[in-house]
Each structure stands twice: as C-alpha cells, then as structure tokens.
Motif scaffolding. Structure first.
Motif, PDB file in Angstrom:
ATOM      1  N   ILE A 110     -15.816  34.964  76.240  1.00  0.00           N
ATOM      2  CA  ILE A 110     -14.825  34.214  77.009  1.00  0.00           C
ATOM      3  C   ILE A 110     -15.177  34.319  78.492  1.00  0.00           C
ATOM      4  N   TRP A 111     -15.215  33.162  79.149  1.00  0.00           N
ATOM      5  CA  TRP A 111     -15.442  33.099  80.587  1.00  0.00           C
ATOM      6  C   TRP A 111     -14.221  32.494  81.240  1.00  0.00           C
ATOM      7  N   GLN A 112     -13.811  33.082  82.372  1.00  0.00           N
ATOM      8  CA  GLN A 112     -12.773  32.484  83.206  1.00  0.00           C
ATOM      9  C   GLN A 112     -13.182  32.742  84.646  1.00  0.00           C
ATOM     10  N   ASN A 113     -13.501  31.644  85.346  1.00  0.00           N
ATOM     11  CA  ASN A 113     -14.134  31.744  86.652  1.00  0.00           C
ATOM     12  C   ASN A 113     -15.380  32.603  86.492  1.00  0.00           C
ATOM     13  N   LYS A 114     -15.491  33.696  87.259  1.00  0.00           N
ATOM     14  CA  LYS A 114     -16.665  34.571  87.141  1.00  0.00           C
ATOM     15  C   LYS A 114     -16.397  35.774  86.245  1.00  0.00           C
ATOM     16  N   ASN A 115     -15.197  35.854  85.686  1.00  0.00           N
ATOM     17  CA  ASN A 115     -14.848  36.950  84.778  1.00  0.00           C
ATOM     18  C   ASN A 115     -15.396  36.654  83.389  1.00  0.00           C
ATOM     19  N   TYR A 116     -15.708  37.736  82.650  1.00  0.00           N
ATOM     20  CA  TYR A 116     -16.344  37.582  81.340  1.00  0.00           C
ATOM     21  C   TYR A 116     -15.828  38.663  80.407  1.00  0.00           C
ATOM     22  N   LEU A 117     -15.601  38.283  79.136  1.00  0.00           N
ATOM     23  CA  LEU A 117     -15.154  39.221  78.115  1.00  0.00           C
ATOM     24  C   LEU A 117     -15.956  38.959  76.847  1.00  0.00           C
ATOM     25  N   GLU A 118     -16.338  40.027  76.167  1.00  0.00           N
ATOM     26  CA  GLU A 118     -17.158  39.904  74.960  1.00  0.00           C
ATOM     27  C   GLU A 118     -16.710  40.937  73.926  1.00  0.00           C
ATOM     28  N   GLY A 119     -16.626  40.504  72.679  1.00  0.00           N
ATOM     29  CA  GLY A 119     -16.268  41.400  71.585  1.00  0.00           C
ATOM     30  C   GLY A 119     -16.427  40.684  70.261  1.00  0.00           C
ATOM     31  N   ASP A 120     -16.158  41.398  69.173  1.00  0.00           N
ATOM     32  CA  ASP A 120     -16.258  40.778  67.859  1.00  0.00           C
ATOM     33  C   ASP A 120     -14.944  40.120  67.451  1.00  0.00           C
ATOM     34  N   LYS A 121     -13.832  40.663  67.977  1.00  0.00           N
ATOM     35  CA  LYS A 121     -12.523  40.098  67.642  1.00  0.00           C
ATOM     36  C   LYS A 121     -11.614  40.208  68.865  1.00  0.00           C
ATOM     37  N   VAL A 122     -11.034  39.084  69.250  1.00  0.00           N
ATOM     38  CA  VAL A 122     -10.093  39.057  70.364  1.00  0.00           C
ATOM     39  C   VAL A 122      -8.781  38.490  69.838  1.00  0.00           C
ATOM     40  N   THR A 123      -7.709  39.239  70.029  1.00  0.00           N
ATOM     41  CA  THR A 123      -6.383  38.807  69.601  1.00  0.00           C
ATOM     42  C   THR A 123      -5.510  38.674  70.839  1.00  0.00           C
TER      43      THR A 123
END
Length: 152
Positions: A110-123
């Motif tokens: 997931i990208w939002q602006n320059k922020n980034y999140l990564e994983g196998d499951k996001v709730t």
C-alpha cells in the motif's frame, strides 16, 4: 429481457453500497447474476469505477443479504485499489459491508503519498479506525512513514 434485468440489478446493487454516491461503471469479460443465490460474479479483467475510486481484479463476487442489499464483496486475483492518493495491491480482498471491515491478503503493498506499508495480510477496521498488518512465515512487516511536513 434477462440482460436488462441483470444491468438493473447491478446498478441497484452498487447504488446501495455506501461508498458509491454517484454513477458506478463496471466492466468485465463475463457477468453472471444468480437471483436464487443472491450473487453477482464478474469474471475477467474486472474494473469497478465509482466517484474517485477504482477496483481492479480478475474476479469480483458481490453477495446480497436477505433484503437484497450488498453484504460482502470478494475480489480475487491481481487486486488493485486506487482512491485519491492511495494505491493498494494484493492477491485478494474481502470487504464486509455490514461490519465495515476490509481485508487484503497475499503480498499486500500500500502506498499513500510517500508512505509505504507491506505485509501478507492487512485488515482495516473502518468503524474503529484501526489497522492490523501481519506476515505469515515470510518475515517482518514493513512500513515507511514520512511525516506530512517532509512529504515534498
């Protein structure tokens, strides 16, 4: 006549969703609507566009409750969600409309602006404004957060 019924059903289906204030446009290679099972199935190169949001996937299932209102949307294969300045990629997505919970699974990015999140499951628990990120046995989750005043 059956084709007209399907299009009317789909229009009503997506107009009932709280996230679709305006016109909804859905394209796919195939569409099946089963009145008895209360499900619409969009197959092949699915694009759902509404307001400022787009959902893309290989398959999209829309389940209706006893009142014929959408209760759950399931997207499978190459899921891409774009809304404003946010883009999310996943193998699968499930949106539980009644509970207002979105689950993204399988190589989630997931990208939002320059922020980034990564994983196998996001709730994402929308009512609680809470997010859980988990990884299976692949290692750690990853987040890159840049404060708003440093987003340039």
């Amino acid at each position: 006549m059956k084709l007209v019924f399907r299009f009317i059903s789909i229009f009503l289906l997506f107009s009932c969703l709280g996230f679709a204030e305006n016109r909804v446009q859905i394209t796919s290679n195939e569409l099946t609507y089963d009145v008895n099972k209360r499900i619409s199935i969009f197959k092949g190169d699915v694009d759902a566009i509404y307001d400022n949001s787009t959902i893309k996937s290989d398959l999209m299932y829309v389940y209706l409750d006893d009142l014929n209102k959408p209760s759950k949307i399931v997207c499978k294969g190459n899921v891409k969600i774009i809304k404003d300045n946010m883009t999310a990629l996943a193998d699968n997505a499930v949106f539980d409309i009644k509970e207002d919970i979105l689950v993204l699974e399988g190589d989630v990015k997931i990208w939002q602006n320059k922020n980034y999140l990564e994983g196998d499951k996001v709730t994402y628990y929308n009512k609680e404004k809470r997010v859980e990120v988990k990884n299976n046995d692949k290692g750690k989750v990853k987040i890159i957060f840049i404060p708003e005043n440093n987003q340039n």
